[in-house]
Design an enzyme around this catalytic site. Structure first.
Site, PDB file in Angstrom:
ATOM      1  N   CYS A 125      -2.557   1.671 -22.279  1.00 39.68           N
ATOM      2  CA  CYS A 125      -3.281   1.411 -21.364  1.00 39.68           C
ATOM      3  C   CYS A 125      -4.501   2.458 -21.518  1.00 39.68           C
ATOM      4  O   CYS A 125      -5.267   2.308 -20.847  1.00 39.68           O
ATOM      5  CB  CYS A 125      -2.525   1.761 -20.177  1.00 39.68           C
ATOM      6  SG  CYS A 125      -1.204   0.674 -19.773  1.00 39.68           S
ATOM      7  N   HIS A 258      -7.810   4.032 -15.085  1.00 39.43           N
ATOM      8  CA  HIS A 258      -6.749   3.048 -15.400  1.00 39.43           C
ATOM      9  C   HIS A 258      -6.526   2.625 -14.230  1.00 39.43           C
ATOM     10  O   HIS A 258      -5.720   3.381 -13.456  1.00 39.43           O
ATOM     11  CB  HIS A 258      -6.011   3.196 -16.610  1.00 39.43           C
ATOM     12  CG  HIS A 258      -4.635   2.664 -16.607  1.00 39.43           C
ATOM     13  ND1 HIS A 258      -5.012   1.315 -16.999  1.00 39.43           N
ATOM     14  CD2 HIS A 258      -3.304   2.653 -16.675  1.00 39.43           C
ATOM     15  CE1 HIS A 258      -3.904   0.459 -17.098  1.00 39.43           C
ATOM     16  NE2 HIS A 258      -2.928   1.292 -17.021  1.00 39.43           N
ATOM     17  N   ASN A 288      -1.956  -4.385 -13.076  1.00 37.80           N
ATOM     18  CA  ASN A 288      -2.191  -3.588 -14.195  1.00 37.80           C
ATOM     19  C   ASN A 288      -2.559  -4.402 -15.377  1.00 37.80           C
ATOM     20  O   ASN A 288      -1.498  -4.878 -15.890  1.00 37.80           O
ATOM     21  CB  ASN A 288      -1.186  -2.559 -14.424  1.00 37.80           C
ATOM     22  CG  ASN A 288      -1.088  -1.485 -15.618  1.00 37.80           C
ATOM     23  OD1 ASN A 288      -2.061  -1.800 -16.321  1.00 37.80           O
ATOM     24  ND2 ASN A 288      -0.254  -0.516 -15.664  1.00 37.80           N
TER      25      ASN A 288
HETATM   26  O1  UT7 Z   1       0.291   1.353 -17.119  1.00 34.29           O
HETATM   27  C1  UT7 Z   1       0.793   2.790 -17.581  1.00 34.29           C
HETATM   28  C2  UT7 Z   1       0.757   3.680 -16.508  1.00 34.29           C
HETATM   29  N1  UT7 Z   1       1.641   2.899 -15.629  1.00 34.29           N
HETATM   30  C3  UT7 Z   1       1.723   3.532 -14.243  1.00 34.29           C
HETATM   31  O2  UT7 Z   1       1.259   4.535 -14.128  1.00 34.29           O
HETATM   32  C4  UT7 Z   1       2.879   3.396 -13.445  1.00 34.29           C
HETATM   33  C5  UT7 Z   1       3.399   4.329 -12.903  1.00 34.29           C
HETATM   34  N2  UT7 Z   1       4.518   4.267 -11.720  1.00 34.29           N
HETATM   35  C6  UT7 Z   1       4.457   3.761 -10.540  1.00 34.29           C
HETATM   36  O3  UT7 Z   1       3.366   3.244 -10.324  1.00 34.29           O
HETATM   37  C7  UT7 Z   1       5.354   3.763  -9.655  1.00 34.29           C
HETATM   38  O4  UT7 Z   1       6.425   4.769 -10.019  1.00 34.29           O
HETATM   39  C8  UT7 Z   1       6.278   2.354  -9.474  1.00 34.29           C
HETATM   40  C9  UT7 Z   1       5.205   1.528  -8.646  1.00 34.29           C
HETATM   41  C10 UT7 Z   1       6.527   1.850 -10.788  1.00 34.29           C
HETATM   42  C11 UT7 Z   1       7.394   2.569  -8.500  1.00 34.29           C
HETATM   43  O5  UT7 Z   1       6.999   3.048  -7.140  1.00 34.29           O
HETATM   44  P1  UT7 Z   1       8.116   4.436  -6.841  1.00 34.29           P
HETATM   45  O6  UT7 Z   1       7.342   4.703  -5.490  1.00 34.29           O
HETATM   46  O7  UT7 Z   1       8.341   5.498  -7.969  1.00 34.29           O
HETATM   47  O8  UT7 Z   1       9.460   3.792  -6.387  1.00 34.29           O
HETATM   48  P2  UT7 Z   1      10.864   4.042  -7.029  1.00 34.29           P
HETATM   49  O9  UT7 Z   1      10.878   3.584  -8.476  1.00 34.29           O
HETATM   50  O10 UT7 Z   1      11.291   5.322  -6.474  1.00 34.29           O
HETATM   51  O11 UT7 Z   1      11.669   2.866  -6.135  1.00 34.29           O
HETATM   52  C12 UT7 Z   1      11.929   3.215  -5.060  1.00 34.29           C
HETATM   53  C13 UT7 Z   1      12.752   1.892  -4.386  1.00 34.29           C
HETATM   54  C14 UT7 Z   1      14.088   1.666  -5.092  1.00 34.29           C
HETATM   55  O12 UT7 Z   1      15.067   1.440  -4.360  1.00 34.29           O
HETATM   56  P3  UT7 Z   1      16.254   2.563  -3.847  1.00 34.29           P
HETATM   57  O13 UT7 Z   1      16.725   3.136  -5.413  1.00 34.29           O
HETATM   58  O14 UT7 Z   1      15.303   3.496  -3.108  1.00 34.29           O
HETATM   59  O15 UT7 Z   1      17.198   1.696  -2.942  1.00 34.29           O
HETATM   60  C15 UT7 Z   1      13.750   0.610  -5.921  1.00 34.29           C
HETATM   61  O16 UT7 Z   1      14.939  -0.082  -6.418  1.00 34.29           O
HETATM   62  O17 UT7 Z   1      12.089   0.681  -4.610  1.00 34.29           O
HETATM   63  C16 UT7 Z   1      12.992  -0.196  -5.103  1.00 34.29           C
HETATM   64  N3  UT7 Z   1      12.017  -1.101  -5.923  1.00 34.29           N
HETATM   65  C17 UT7 Z   1      11.568  -2.403  -5.481  1.00 34.29           C
HETATM   66  N4  UT7 Z   1      11.790  -2.954  -4.123  1.00 34.29           N
HETATM   67  C18 UT7 Z   1      11.234  -4.104  -3.865  1.00 34.29           C
HETATM   68  C19 UT7 Z   1      11.577  -1.158  -7.250  1.00 34.29           C
HETATM   69  N5  UT7 Z   1      10.603  -2.043  -7.263  1.00 34.29           N
HETATM   70  C20 UT7 Z   1      11.076  -3.016  -6.217  1.00 34.29           C
HETATM   71  C21 UT7 Z   1      10.038  -3.916  -6.094  1.00 34.29           C
HETATM   72  N6  UT7 Z   1      10.568  -4.858  -4.902  1.00 34.29           N
HETATM   73  N7  UT7 Z   1       9.316  -4.777  -7.096  1.00 34.29           N
END
Ligand code: UT7
Length: 331
Positions: A125, A258, A288
Site C-alpha cells: 500500500c 492511503h 482499500n
Molecule cells: O492497506 C494496509 C493498511 N491496512 C489497514 O490499515 C487496516 C487496518 N486495520 C483496520 O482497519 C481494522 O483493524 C479492521 C477494519 C480490519 C478491523 O476493525 P476493528 O475495529 O479492529 O475490529 P476487530 O478486528 O477488533 O473486530 C471486532 C469484531 C470481532 O468480533 P468479536 O470478536 O468482537 O465478537 C470480529 O469478529 O468484529 C468482528 N468482525 C466482523 N463483523 C462483521 C470482523 N470483521 C467483520 C465483518 N463483519 N466484516
C-alpha cells in the site's frame, strides 16, 4: 538540489488519471454474496469500522496492466502528452499480471511504446509513494524527463472470501500521474521507510515453485496490529517530510493518506492538527485499493475541482512490509 546546465531541476505532476472497473459492489451487495457462502457481515459493521460503502471488482479476464493502461491514458491526456514522449514507466503493484515480466513492461507494450525503462515497485500500500519518490530522484538525476507513475491493483484476486475480517476491505482500481522535469517545484520532500520484522501482520505468504503455488496465496492481516502501526508512522512520516521542506502542518492544503480506513485517516489529520475538510476521502467509494488508492484519490479530487494548481499536498502511504512514507508537493 540537482542542477543540469546550471539551473535546478525539479519534478512536477502535470497530469493525473484513474480508472475503476465497472462492477461496483455496495456493502449490501457484498454482504448478500458472502451470505450465500455462509459468511456473515453487514453494511452497518463495515461502515462503522472502516467508512467503506462500496468497492469495484475487475472482471476475471481483466489484469493489473489493463487497469493501469486506462489510468495512464487518462493521465497522459490530462498532461497533454502522447505516450511516445514518456521516457520512464514505474508501476506500483502487489497484484501483477505475471510472476515476470513486470506489469510495467506489459503496460509499456499496451501503450504502443518501446525503449524507455519500465519496472514495477512492490511496496504494497506504500507502493505509489515509493514509485513517486524513485521517479522524482531519476528526474532530478537527469535520467528521465517525463515519467508515468502508476498504482494499479486487482486485489480481489488475492482476497479470501471466507475471511470476513479482510475480504470486505479491499477493491480494484488504478491511478496514475505524469511527472515531468520542471524549473519550479513540484515535489518538495520525500520520506520512505520499511521495517521487515512486521512481515507477518500483512502478507500473502504463498509463492510459486515447481509449477505450483506453495502455501497460501490469499491475503492475511492482523488488522489491529496494522491499525496501531499505521496511526503512528503516518504522523511521524508527515512530520519528517515537513521538516525536510522547512514547512509546518499549517502549510498543508490537502492530506491524501492511503485510503484503508476512515478512522486511521481522521486520526492522522487530527494529529497533524488539520481540519477534516482538508482530508481527501475516497475510501468510502473505492475501499482499500492498495497502491492505487493515493493516485485514485488524487485524480478524483483534481477532477472534482477540490485540488487546484499551486495547492500543497501531503501524500502518505502505509502497508505490508511493513512499509511507509510520504511525498510533500506543490500541485
Ligand atoms: O492497506 C494496509 C493498511 N491496512 C489497514 O490499515 C487496516 C487496518 N486495520 C483496520 O482497519 C481494522 O483493524 C479492521 C477494519 C480490519 C478491523 O476493525 P476493528 O475495529 O479492529 O475490529 P476487530 O478486528 O477488533 O473486530 C471486532 C469484531 C470481532 O468480533 P468479536 O470478536 O468482537 O465478537 C470480529 O469478529 O468484529 C468482528 N468482525 C466482523 N463483523 C462483521 C470482523 N470483521 C467483520 C465483518 N463483519 N466484516
Amino acid at each position: 538540489m540537482a542542477s543540469h546546465s546550471g539551473s535546478p531541476v525539479y519534478s512536477r505532476i502535470t497530469g493525473t488519471g484513474s480508472y475503476l472497473p465497472p462492477e461496483r459492489l455496495t456493502n449490501a451487495d457484498l454482504a448478500a454474496r458472502l451470505a450465500a457462502a455462509g459468511v456473515e457481515t453487514s453494511d452497518e459493521w463495515i461502515v462503522e469500522r472502516t467508512g467503506i460503502h462500496a468497492r469495484h471488482f475487475a472482471a476475471p479476464d481483466v489484469s493489473c496492466s489493463d487497469l493501469a493502461l486506462e489510468a495512464a491514458k487518462n493521465a497522459l491526456q490530462s498532461a497533454g502528452l502522447q505516450a511516445s514522449s514518456i521516457d520512464l514507466i514505474i508501476l506500483a503493484t502487489s497484484t501483477p499480471d505475471m510472476v515476470f515480466p513486470s506489469s510495467a513492461c506489459i503496460l509499456q507494450n499496451k501503450l504502443g511504446i518501446a525503449g524507455c525503462p519500465a519496472f514495477d515497485i512492490q511496496a504494497v500500500c506504500s507502493g505509489f509513494v515509493y514509485a513517486l519518490t524513485v521517479a522524482d530522484a531519476m528526474i532530478k538525476a537527469g535520467t528521465a524527463t517525463k515519467a508515468l507513475v502508476i498504482g494499479a491493483e486487482v486485489f480481489s484476486r488475492i482476497l479470501d472470501f471466507s475471511d470476513r475480517t479482510t475480504c470486505v476491505l479491499f477493491g480494484d482500481g488504478a491511478g496514475a500521474v505524469v511527472l515531468e522535469a520542471s524549473s519550479t517545484p513540484g515535489i518538495l520532500a520525500t520520506d520512505l521507510h520499511a521495517d521487515g520484522k512486521h512481515v507477518g501482520i500483512l502478507c500473502v505468504p504463498g509463492h510459486v515453485s515447481g509449477g505450483k503455488v506453495i502455501g497460501d496465496a490469499l491475503l492475511k492481516m492482523d488488522g489491529q496490529a496494522v491499525f496501531k502501526l499505521a496511526v503512528g508512522v503516518l504522523e511521524s512520516s508527515a512530520r519528517a517530510t515537513l521538516a525536510k521542506a522547512n514547512m509546518t502542518d499549517a502549510d498543508i492544503d490537502w492530506l491524501i493518506p492511503h485510503q484503508a480506513n476512515i478512522r486511521i485517516m481522521q486520526s492522522t489529520a487530527k494529529k497533524l492538527k488539520l481540519p477534516l475538510e482538508k482530508l481527501i476521502v475516497t475510501v468510502d467509494q473505492h475501499g482499500n485499493t492498495s497502491a492505487a488508492s493515493i493516485p485514485l484519490a488524487l485524480d478524483a479530487s483534481v477532477r472534482s475541482g477540490k485540488i487546484k494548481k499551486g495547492d500543497t499536498l501531503m501524500l502518505e502511504g502505509v502497508g505490508g512490509g511493513f512499509t511507509w512514507g510520504a511525498v510533500l508537493l506543490t500541485y
